[in-house]
Design a protein around this motif. Structure first.
Motif, PDB file in Angstrom:
ATOM      1  N   GLU A  27      22.829  82.214  63.374  1.00 20.53           N
ATOM      2  CA  GLU A  27      23.330  83.056  64.451  1.00 20.53           C
ATOM      3  C   GLU A  27      24.526  82.461  65.201  1.00 20.53           C
ATOM      4  O   GLU A  27      25.173  83.168  65.972  1.00 20.53           O
ATOM      5  N   THR A  28      24.815  81.192  64.996  1.00 26.53           N
ATOM      6  CA  THR A  28      25.913  80.555  65.733  1.00 26.53           C
ATOM      7  C   THR A  28      26.832  79.817  64.782  1.00 26.53           C
ATOM      8  O   THR A  28      26.378  78.995  63.978  1.00 26.53           O
ATOM      9  N   ILE A  29      28.122  80.114  64.867  1.00 19.56           N
ATOM     10  CA  ILE A  29      29.138  79.420  64.084  1.00 19.56           C
ATOM     11  C   ILE A  29      29.713  78.308  64.949  1.00 19.56           C
ATOM     12  O   ILE A  29      30.039  78.514  66.123  1.00 19.56           O
ATOM     13  N   PHE A  30      29.821  77.112  64.370  1.00 25.67           N
ATOM     14  CA  PHE A  30      30.428  75.970  65.047  1.00 25.67           C
ATOM     15  C   PHE A  30      31.697  75.574  64.278  1.00 25.67           C
ATOM     16  O   PHE A  30      31.730  75.628  63.046  1.00 25.67           O
ATOM     17  N   TYR A  31      32.721  75.150  65.009  1.00 30.51           N
ATOM     18  CA  TYR A  31      33.957  74.757  64.339  1.00 30.51           C
ATOM     19  C   TYR A  31      34.819  73.913  65.282  1.00 30.51           C
ATOM     20  O   TYR A  31      34.587  73.848  66.502  1.00 30.51           O
ATOM     21  N   GLY A  32      35.819  73.270  64.691  1.00 26.92           N
ATOM     22  CA  GLY A  32      36.748  72.471  65.488  1.00 26.92           C
ATOM     23  C   GLY A  32      37.923  72.038  64.631  1.00 26.92           C
ATOM     24  O   GLY A  32      37.899  72.137  63.403  1.00 26.92           O
ATOM     25  N   ALA A  33      38.964  71.546  65.271  1.00 25.24           N
ATOM     26  CA  ALA A  33      40.146  71.062  64.557  1.00 25.24           C
ATOM     27  C   ALA A  33      39.907  69.666  64.004  1.00 25.24           C
ATOM     28  O   ALA A  33      39.137  68.886  64.573  1.00 25.24           O
ATOM     29  N   MET A  34      40.563  69.349  62.887  1.00 30.87           N
ATOM     30  CA  MET A  34      40.514  67.979  62.395  1.00 30.87           C
ATOM     31  C   MET A  34      41.068  67.040  63.460  1.00 30.87           C
ATOM     32  O   MET A  34      40.433  66.043  63.807  1.00 30.87           O
ATOM     33  N   VAL A  35      42.260  67.361  63.955  1.00 33.11           N
ATOM     34  CA  VAL A  35      42.846  66.562  65.035  1.00 33.11           C
ATOM     35  C   VAL A  35      42.469  67.238  66.345  1.00 33.11           C
ATOM     36  O   VAL A  35      43.211  68.048  66.910  1.00 33.11           O
ATOM     37  N   GLY A  36      41.282  66.928  66.777  1.00 36.63           N
ATOM     38  CA  GLY A  36      40.750  67.527  67.996  1.00 36.63           C
ATOM     39  C   GLY A  36      39.418  66.889  68.336  1.00 36.63           C
ATOM     40  O   GLY A  36      38.713  66.395  67.448  1.00 36.63           O
ATOM     41  N   THR A  37      39.057  66.907  69.604  1.00 31.53           N
ATOM     42  CA  THR A  37      37.819  66.274  70.050  1.00 31.53           C
ATOM     43  C   THR A  37      36.870  67.263  70.719  1.00 31.53           C
ATOM     44  O   THR A  37      35.950  66.867  71.418  1.00 31.53           O
ATOM     45  N   THR A  38      37.103  68.561  70.485  1.00 28.06           N
ATOM     46  CA  THR A  38      36.248  69.597  71.049  1.00 28.06           C
ATOM     47  C   THR A  38      35.580  70.381  69.937  1.00 28.06           C
ATOM     48  O   THR A  38      36.221  70.768  68.962  1.00 28.06           O
ATOM     49  N   TRP A  39      34.291  70.620  70.089  1.00 29.97           N
ATOM     50  CA  TRP A  39      33.473  71.364  69.135  1.00 29.97           C
ATOM     51  C   TRP A  39      33.168  72.705  69.778  1.00 29.97           C
ATOM     52  O   TRP A  39      32.667  72.764  70.905  1.00 29.97           O
ATOM     53  N   TYR A  40      33.497  73.791  69.089  1.00 26.12           N
ATOM     54  CA  TYR A  40      33.349  75.136  69.651  1.00 26.12           C
ATOM     55  C   TYR A  40      32.226  75.901  68.965  1.00 26.12           C
ATOM     56  O   TYR A  40      31.793  75.552  67.863  1.00 26.12           O
ATOM     57  N   LYS A  41      31.804  76.984  69.619  1.00 26.46           N
ATOM     58  CA  LYS A  41      30.789  77.850  69.031  1.00 26.46           C
ATOM     59  C   LYS A  41      31.058  79.301  69.399  1.00 26.46           C
ATOM     60  O   LYS A  41      31.697  79.601  70.419  1.00 26.46           O
ATOM     61  N   LEU A  42      30.570  80.194  68.554  1.00 26.64           N
ATOM     62  CA  LEU A  42      30.635  81.622  68.842  1.00 26.64           C
ATOM     63  C   LEU A  42      29.537  82.346  68.065  1.00 26.64           C
ATOM     64  O   LEU A  42      29.079  81.861  67.029  1.00 26.64           O
ATOM     65  N   PRO A  43      29.099  83.519  68.541  1.00 24.46           N
ATOM     66  CA  PRO A  43      28.006  84.240  67.875  1.00 24.46           C
ATOM     67  C   PRO A  43      28.458  84.841  66.542  1.00 24.46           C
ATOM     68  O   PRO A  43      29.445  85.573  66.479  1.00 24.46           O
ATOM     69  N   ALA A  44      27.718  84.562  65.484  1.00 24.19           N
ATOM     70  CA  ALA A  44      28.064  85.081  64.163  1.00 24.19           C
ATOM     71  C   ALA A  44      27.935  86.599  64.098  1.00 24.19           C
ATOM     72  O   ALA A  44      28.638  87.258  63.324  1.00 24.19           O
ATOM     73  N   LYS A  45      27.067  87.160  64.923  1.00 25.39           N
ATOM     74  CA  LYS A  45      26.848  88.600  64.855  1.00 25.39           C
ATOM     75  C   LYS A  45      28.092  89.394  65.216  1.00 25.39           C
ATOM     76  O   LYS A  45      28.209  90.571  64.823  1.00 25.39           O
ATOM     77  N   LEU A  46      29.032  88.787  65.913  1.00 29.19           N
ATOM     78  CA  LEU A  46      30.254  89.508  66.262  1.00 29.19           C
ATOM     79  C   LEU A  46      31.068  89.848  65.022  1.00 29.19           C
ATOM     80  O   LEU A  46      31.705  90.900  64.953  1.00 29.19           O
ATOM     81  N   PHE A  47      31.044  88.969  64.036  1.00 29.63           N
ATOM     82  CA  PHE A  47      31.686  89.276  62.766  1.00 29.63           C
ATOM     83  C   PHE A  47      30.879  90.317  61.999  1.00 29.63           C
ATOM     84  O   PHE A  47      31.446  91.264  61.436  1.00 29.63           O
ATOM     85  N   ARG A  48      29.562  90.143  61.982  1.00 28.86           N
ATOM     86  CA  ARG A  48      28.714  91.078  61.235  1.00 28.86           C
ATOM     87  C   ARG A  48      28.821  92.490  61.793  1.00 28.86           C
ATOM     88  O   ARG A  48      28.730  93.470  61.045  1.00 28.86           O
ATOM     89  N   GLU A  49      29.012  92.587  63.102  1.00 30.19           N
ATOM     90  CA  GLU A  49      29.078  93.896  63.753  1.00 30.19           C
ATOM     91  C   GLU A  49      30.505  94.438  63.823  1.00 30.19           C
ATOM     92  O   GLU A  49      30.727  95.523  64.377  1.00 30.19           O
ATOM     93  N   GLY A  50      31.450  93.706  63.271  1.00 35.33           N
ATOM     94  CA  GLY A  50      32.830  94.190  63.224  1.00 35.33           C
ATOM     95  C   GLY A  50      33.509  94.274  64.573  1.00 35.33           C
ATOM     96  O   GLY A  50      34.381  95.137  64.791  1.00 35.33           O
ATOM     97  N   LYS A  51      33.153  93.374  65.489  1.00 37.28           N
ATOM     98  CA  LYS A  51      33.760  93.397  66.821  1.00 37.28           C
ATOM     99  C   LYS A  51      35.244  93.037  66.752  1.00 37.28           C
ATOM    100  O   LYS A  51      35.715  92.437  65.787  1.00 37.28           O
ATOM    101  N   SER A  52      35.973  93.392  67.782  1.00 35.75           N
ATOM    102  CA  SER A  52      37.419  93.167  67.823  1.00 35.75           C
ATOM    103  C   SER A  52      37.739  91.687  67.945  1.00 35.75           C
ATOM    104  O   SER A  52      36.901  90.878  68.373  1.00 35.75           O
ATOM    105  N   ASP A  53      38.965  91.334  67.587  1.00 34.05           N
ATOM    106  CA  ASP A  53      39.419  89.954  67.732  1.00 34.05           C
ATOM    107  C   ASP A  53      39.286  89.480  69.170  1.00 34.05           C
ATOM    108  O   ASP A  53      38.914  88.332  69.428  1.00 34.05           O
ATOM    109  N   GLN A  54      39.595  90.349  70.105  1.00 34.44           N
ATOM    110  CA  GLN A  54      39.526  89.962  71.509  1.00 34.44           C
ATOM    111  C   GLN A  54      38.086  89.710  71.943  1.00 34.44           C
ATOM    112  O   GLN A  54      37.808  88.772  72.702  1.00 34.44           O
ATOM    113  N   THR A  55      37.161  90.535  71.459  1.00 30.07           N
ATOM    114  CA  THR A  55      35.746  90.330  71.798  1.00 30.07           C
ATOM    115  C   THR A  55      35.267  88.984  71.266  1.00 30.07           C
ATOM    116  O   THR A  55      34.537  88.254  71.951  1.00 30.07           O
TER     117      THR A  55
END
Length: 314
Positions: free
Chosen positions: A185-213
């Protein structure tokens, strides 16, 4: 395991099997030998790139159904594809070609996270920083890009006291490691040259939500080292390849960071993946010694290793 590691090893050191030298794109290690996987017939093997053969594999991962997924960025073919293999029969299950509108020539589809529960795949593209989401049932894909969380941070990567350069400039490499939670249910990602780890709900992709959402839902998940790869366990702990410290760094569910293994032998840990019975596997491919990083010649020194060690996830 990162295909880039196996590809670099093959290109720089050479895989030699009895009486045969093959230019292999994807291998299985058996008895300390590299065997073409799933067969020599699926390897480009020095020939012209084609739809029938593997071209430029990078991200390699197993899903919970024990299927092998491989991203193929198609440097020679000019097409980004996602392969899936049945490792019991060594047969191709899927070969998904991502449309040029979503993954144009030059796309660098690096790591991949697989959601076998809902039948989705998420690829990290470092060249045009973004996440390519693929519905594995319909084979439809979309790209989400343009968000600051996908970009490299303006920080220098320093290894053994030297700033790492990429294409003649201090390295600023964008989204690379990408993982998904055990409940998918949660996607995690970050830049190679970066020190921050981010997350977002996977269901937003499954539900076809907008880029802004999707952009509005991005949250900081924690801190991380500069890293080429990562994995997330069933308890919510994250494990990162720590390029600067020759280490594997664990960030637990409380955000506490610790190097669970650290050794000068781990030269550019590329990716990290769980194996059976408590083992964790790490590739060390000396990527920073390749011409793209040195700006001159290849300064790497064989052999190039795959390490494994025991861990306590708790």
């Amino acid at each position: 395991m990162s295909g880039r590691a196996t590809w670099l090893y093959q290109q720089k050191a050479g895989y030699f099997l009895p009486s045969t030298h093959w230019e292999i794109q994807l291998v299985e290690i058996k008895n300390k030998k590299a065997i073409p996987y799933p067969s020599i017939n699926l390897q480009k093997n020095g020939q012209k790139a084609s739809d029938q053969t593997i071209d430029s594999p990078l991200g390699i991962i197993f899903d919970k159904k024990n299927r092998l997924w491989v991203t193929d960025m198609g440097l020679n073919l000019g097409k980004t594809r996602l392969w899936c293999f049945n490792i019991k029969t060594n047969q191709v299950i899927e070969k998904i070609e991502i449309p040029e509108a979503i993954a144009p020539a030059g796309t660098f589809a690096q790591d991949v996270a697989i959601d076998e529960k809902n039948n989705w795949a998420y690829l990290a593209d470092i060249n045009n920083p973004g996440i390519i989401a693929i519905n594995l049932k319909t084979k439809e894909a979309r790209r989400w890009s343009g968000h600051v969380s996908l970009q490299a941070e303006n920080k220098d990567m320093v290894i053994d006291g030297k700033v790492v350069y990429f294409k003649g400039k201090p390295a600023r490499v964008a989204i690379d490691p990408i993982t998904i939670s055990a409940d998918r249910e949660t996607i995690f990602y970050g830049a190679m040259v970066g020190t921050t780890w981010y997350k977002l709900p996977a269901k937003l992709f499954r539900e076809g939500k907008s880029d802004q959402t999707i952009a509005d839902a991005v949250q900081k998940a924690g801190n991380k080292p500069m890293s080429d790869g990562a994995t997330t366990d069933e308890y919510g702990n994250h494990y990162f390849t720590n390029s600067q410290e020759h280490a594997i760094t664990k960030v637990d569910v409380k955000g506490k960071s610790s190097n669970i293994v650290q050794d000068e032998k781990i030269k550019w840990p590329d990716n990290v993946i769980f194996g059976p019975v408590g083992w964790i596997y790490v590739t060390a491919n000396q990527l920073n010694t390749t011409p793209a990083f040195t700006g001159t010649t290849d300064t790497g020194k064989a052999p190039y290793y795959i390490y494994r060690f025991k861990i306590n996830k708790r």
